[in-house]
Design an enzyme around this catalytic site. Structure first.
Site, PDB file in Angstrom:
ATOM      1  N   SER A  75      29.096  50.913  19.077  1.00 40.21           N
ATOM      2  CA  SER A  75      28.009  50.094  18.628  1.00 40.21           C
ATOM      3  C   SER A  75      28.560  48.697  19.173  1.00 40.21           C
ATOM      4  O   SER A  75      28.162  47.827  18.784  1.00 40.21           O
ATOM      5  CB  SER A  75      27.818  50.573  17.193  1.00 40.21           C
ATOM      6  OG  SER A  75      29.356  50.391  16.818  1.00 40.21           O
ATOM      7  N   PHE A 131      24.735  51.259  12.975  1.00 36.75           N
ATOM      8  CA  PHE A 131      24.179  50.628  14.329  1.00 36.75           C
ATOM      9  C   PHE A 131      23.039  49.805  14.511  1.00 36.75           C
ATOM     10  O   PHE A 131      22.865  48.913  15.756  1.00 36.75           O
ATOM     11  CB  PHE A 131      23.252  51.658  14.864  1.00 36.75           C
ATOM     12  CG  PHE A 131      24.176  53.167  15.501  1.00 36.75           C
ATOM     13  CD1 PHE A 131      25.359  52.732  16.503  1.00 36.75           C
ATOM     14  CD2 PHE A 131      24.115  54.129  15.535  1.00 36.75           C
ATOM     15  CE1 PHE A 131      25.344  53.513  17.475  1.00 36.75           C
ATOM     16  CE2 PHE A 131      24.460  55.482  15.589  1.00 36.75           C
ATOM     17  CZ  PHE A 131      25.595  55.217  16.906  1.00 36.75           C
ATOM     18  N   THR A 158      34.230  51.581  14.316  1.00 36.82           N
ATOM     19  CA  THR A 158      32.883  51.485  14.646  1.00 36.82           C
ATOM     20  C   THR A 158      31.938  52.699  14.651  1.00 36.82           C
ATOM     21  O   THR A 158      32.611  53.571  14.653  1.00 36.82           O
ATOM     22  CB  THR A 158      32.474  50.867  15.999  1.00 36.82           C
ATOM     23  OG1 THR A 158      33.119  51.955  17.075  1.00 36.82           O
ATOM     24  CG2 THR A 158      32.717  49.565  15.939  1.00 36.82           C
ATOM     25  N   ASP A 159      30.602  52.723  14.618  1.00 38.74           N
ATOM     26  CA  ASP A 159      30.336  53.972  15.520  1.00 38.74           C
ATOM     27  C   ASP A 159      30.037  53.982  16.897  1.00 38.74           C
ATOM     28  O   ASP A 159      30.320  53.206  17.315  1.00 38.74           O
ATOM     29  CB  ASP A 159      28.547  53.971  14.279  1.00 38.74           C
ATOM     30  CG  ASP A 159      28.294  55.323  14.936  1.00 38.74           C
ATOM     31  OD1 ASP A 159      28.497  56.237  15.714  1.00 38.74           O
ATOM     32  OD2 ASP A 159      26.976  55.692  13.646  1.00 38.74           O
ATOM     33  N   TYR A 160      29.602  55.172  16.839  1.00 36.49           N
ATOM     34  CA  TYR A 160      30.039  55.438  18.807  1.00 36.49           C
ATOM     35  C   TYR A 160      29.148  54.341  19.889  1.00 36.49           C
ATOM     36  O   TYR A 160      28.133  53.883  19.788  1.00 36.49           O
ATOM     37  CB  TYR A 160      28.378  56.103  19.428  1.00 36.49           C
ATOM     38  CG  TYR A 160      29.104  57.251  19.727  1.00 36.49           C
ATOM     39  CD1 TYR A 160      29.991  58.807  20.034  1.00 36.49           C
ATOM     40  CD2 TYR A 160      29.210  57.040  21.617  1.00 36.49           C
ATOM     41  CE1 TYR A 160      29.730  59.412  20.848  1.00 36.49           C
ATOM     42  CE2 TYR A 160      29.127  58.157  22.526  1.00 36.49           C
ATOM     43  CZ  TYR A 160      29.567  59.298  22.160  1.00 36.49           C
ATOM     44  OH  TYR A 160      30.097  60.208  23.479  1.00 36.49           O
TER      45      TYR A 160
END
Ligand code: BGC
Length: 745
Positions: free
Chosen positions: A294, A259, A290-292
């Site tokens: 992001s 993030f 990606t992360d959530y």
């Protein structure tokens, strides 16, 4: 414009990034056998279908963030989704897979991902705790079992291991990694990747691993989750990147972006990290998710004006799959038309995702992982519970044991078990416990009851809640303690006081638990403290006053049995701290491999220290006691000087000088005394866990190569420099034997 400049100035170092000279075992020696099939598939797919492969949405079983896509089943039907997370179970995953197979044109199977962090249903110790075992085989086995259970429930992919170095215990996600040290984290990263992926991704009991969070996430300023990260390129490469590089070399299938920003650019928009380093310098052939949300978060980060620009930046940077942001689906078609994104980029990303689906065998049989019979047979199998108990007991760290208070005798007459975590099922499986059912967890009270003699009388009092100010239960706890021969006091944090979005500014025992400990202590009974926590805690009072302290982290499904194994001496504790325990939050960041400074601490005023506290930790990195004692002999280095191509050989004798058998983690550290840039006072470079019978002596040998001594020099070259080195071998990072050698050209 600014971004382009930042990327350029970082890229000048690229050619010097450490690239091994030999071919890597990437993607498990993948021989390219699916590439032609992928070519034909891509040739048949519309652009929307290709983009669909780059889209990952959460289902409705579990959510790990805001659900911004309620109509995901409609999207699946339209072929707009390539992967789903937070859906598991043979029946449920088959139902979702059926939608794709029956209703979409291309019938490209879905990939199911999930945060299988420390076990799927049989829950193992939290990763930080399991790392305290320093037992790579046991850790690999934990990941193997997690993969067996997860794959039987239809899962293909775990968002683990987390390999972020964490030097700040305020940061709650320290619980999910392997602590503060690069070397230890690197070894554990490899063990976990191997455990999840096995030798062949085509086997039914293996799943894709995901090295996360790339990169630098653990260095969030002030330990506050999601906060800014600002570090030199040298620290990034030397401290934070090696575990990721090792994961690539071990064949990890996927990476997740972090993030945070790195060098001013959010990781999901960082071409430097994702393309220049990961895909090009390291030759990573898997895919990057990606992360959530992001990608979307690059807007509030302030490097793009809106989601459309964010999408273009992520694609340019090298992101292959968008987790939950919905922006690849929404903006990529238009960005392609406008020329801001090239079809070649979309093809490359889709190819990377399709490659994994082929390797998993999903094109042969999209339902092959969703198996009710395997689910029934394998989930929480007795062997899995036994393995969970084994690594749980190995993860326990004995912090103090005055006058051999422990182990207790099983025929002790009366034992009081006290504390908010003593009879607690819900917290003990820890944060990120995936599909784990806490109702299956064995509490400390149950574990103790199962271990003691039939004649032993066990009494219980809660004494306090974990985290409020109520003191009304303390009196009853004191009464319970007064009537016992000894007290087991189980204290700590709630599971969700660590993990994501769980930073703390104080790392003291929460609530009134110290007050409870003080009141119980005043009874004069021997008080054995059992701690449960997802991070180092500041426990100075306990350290001074409790005769015995046992650090147990959160041990998972078999918690109570594993703790009883240690308390009653069926297992002699061998865990070692993977992270420094500070005396005070004011010392943070406090880690063992710090630099000396120009004014190392001394009695003189103008030296690097505090007015009110020493520089020392409460417990150093690598610390952990045993019920026996170990004597370390002199460290013998085979000769006084070595050339760069020679191996430095050292050995010493370690003797079990106590009365019981035990395991010891023999730790090797080095110090490069003079470098073109300053070097840490100590760096872990090896360890061996050995078993010694009472009176037994074993010779322990280590070998170091010039590579082990290498670092990023003043010119940012990764190499060892000639000069004098110290080597330290010992039972922790503080208590060591010393020797030295010279490295010559
Ligand atoms: C976390 C990741 C996790 C993802 C999916 C995010 O909030 O940072 O570690 O894998 O959610 O659940």
């Amino acid at each position: 414009m600014k971004i382009v400049k930042a990327i350029f100035c970082c890229s000048i170092f690229l050619l010097q990034l450490q690239v091994p000279a030999f071919a890597q075992a990437q993607l498990q020696n993948y021989d390219g056998r699916y590439e032609q099939k992928i070519d034909s598939l891509l040739a048949m797919m519309t652009i929307e279908e290709k983009i669909g492969q780059l889209v990952l949405y959460t289902s409705d079983i579990d959510v790990t963030g805001p659900t911004i896509r309620e109509g995901y089943k409609e999207d699946i039907k339209k072929g707009n989704v390539g992967a789903i997370f937070n859906a598991y179970g043979a029946a449920y995953t088959r139902m979702l897979q059926k939608i794709v197979m029956e209703e979409t044109r291309m019938k490209i199977p879905l990939l199911f991902g999930y945060d299988v962090i420390h076990g799927h249903k049989t829950i193992f110790p939290i990763p930080l705790g399991e790392s305290a075992s320093w037992d790579l085989a046991a850790i690999e086995k934990g990941a193997r079992i997690a993969a067996i259970e997860a794959s039987a429930e239809g899962l293909h992919w775990t968002f683990a291991p987390m390999v972020d170095i964490a030097r700040d215990p305020r940061w709650g996600r320290i619980a999910e990694g392997s602590g503060e040290d690069t070397y230890l984290t690197t070894k554990i990263a490899v063990a976990r990747v191997k455990g999840f992926q096995g030798d062949n991704l085509g086997e039914l009991n293996t799943i894709l691993a995901c090295a996360k969070h790339f990169a630098g996430y653990g260095a969030a300023l002030a330990g506050r989750d999601y906060n800014t990260v600002d570090m030199s390129d040298r620290v990034l490469r030397e401290v934070y990147l090696p575990p990721f590089k090792a994961a690539v070399d071990a064949g990890v299938a996927t990476f997740m972006t972090s993030f945070n920003e790195v060098h001013g650019v959010p990781a999901s928009g960082s071409q430097y990290l994702l393309t220049d380093i990961l895909k090009e310098a390291w030759g990573f052939d898997g895919f990057i998710v990606t992360d959530y949300t992001s990608i979307n978060e690059m807007v509030p980060h302030g490097v793009v004006a809106d989601n459309r620009e964010a999408t273009a930046l992520a694609m340019q940077a090298g992101v292959d799959m968008d987790m939950q942001g919905g922006v690849y689906q929404e903006y990529l078609p238009a960005l392609l038309k406008s020329g801001a994104v090239a079809e070649q980029q979309i093809n490359d990303a889709a190819r990377r995702v399709l490659r994994m689906k082929y390797m998993l065998g999903l094109f042969d049989d999209p339902y092959r992982y969703s198996s009710e019979s395997r689910e029934k047979e394998l989930v929480m199998h007795a062997d899995h519970l036994a393995a969970a108990r084994d690594v749980a007991k190995k993860s326990i760290v004995l912090l103090k044991n005055e006058n051999n208070t422990l182990p207790l005798k099983k025929n002790i007459r009366k034992l009081a078990v006290i504390g908010p975590l003593a009879d607690n099922q819900k917290e003990i499986i820890g944060s990120w416990s995936a599909a784990g059912d806490f109702k299956k967890a064995v509490t400390v009270l149950e574990g103790i009851k199962a271990a003691v003699s039939p004649a032993t009388k066990i009494t219980y009092a809660k004494g306090a809640n974990i985290n409020d100010n109520l003191t009304d239960q303390i009196a009853q706890a004191v009464k319970t303690a007064e009537q016992a021969d000894a007290v087991i006091l189980v204290l700590g944090e709630e599971a969700l006081m660590s993990g994501e979005a769980s930073s703390r500014s104080s790392i003291d025992l929460p609530g009134v638990q110290q007050q409870l400990a003080q009141a119980v202590h005043r009874t004069g009974k021997p008080v054995i403290v059992v701690l449960m926590n997802g991070r180092p805690l500041t426990i100075n009072w306990l350290d001074k006053n409790a005769p015995a302290i046992v650090e147990t982290w959160f041990l998972g499904t078999q918690t109570g049995h594993a703790i009883a194994d240690v308390l009653f001496g069926d297992y002699n504790p061998s865990g070692k701290l993977p992270v420094t325990f500070p005396q005070s939050v004011g010392q943070i960041p406090l880690f063992y491999n710090n630099k000396n400074t120009g004014r190392p601490r001394s009695d003189q005023k103008y030296t690097s220290k505090y007015l009110d506290i020493s520089n020392e930790p409460l417990y150093p990195f690598g610390f952990g006691l045993s019920y026996t004692t170990f004597n370390y002999g002199k460290v013998a280095v085979s000769k006084p000087s070595y050339t760069m191509s020679e191996n430095i050989m050292l050995e010493l004798n370690v003797t079990n000088t106590g009365k019981v058998a035990g395991e010891e983690v023999v730790q090797l550290y080095i110090q490069d005394l003079v470098g073109s840039v300053t070097r840490p006072v100590k760096e872990l470079k090896g360890f061996q866990k050995i078993f010694l019978a009472p009176g037994e002596t074993k010779k322990v040998s280590f070998s170091l190569s010039a590579d082990d001594l290498a670092f990023y020099t003043r010119d940012m070259e990764f190499k060892a420099e000639p000069g004098f080195f110290k080597v330290f071998v010992g039972t922790n990072s503080r208590d060591v034997q010393e020797a030295g050698f010279e490295l010559v050209k």
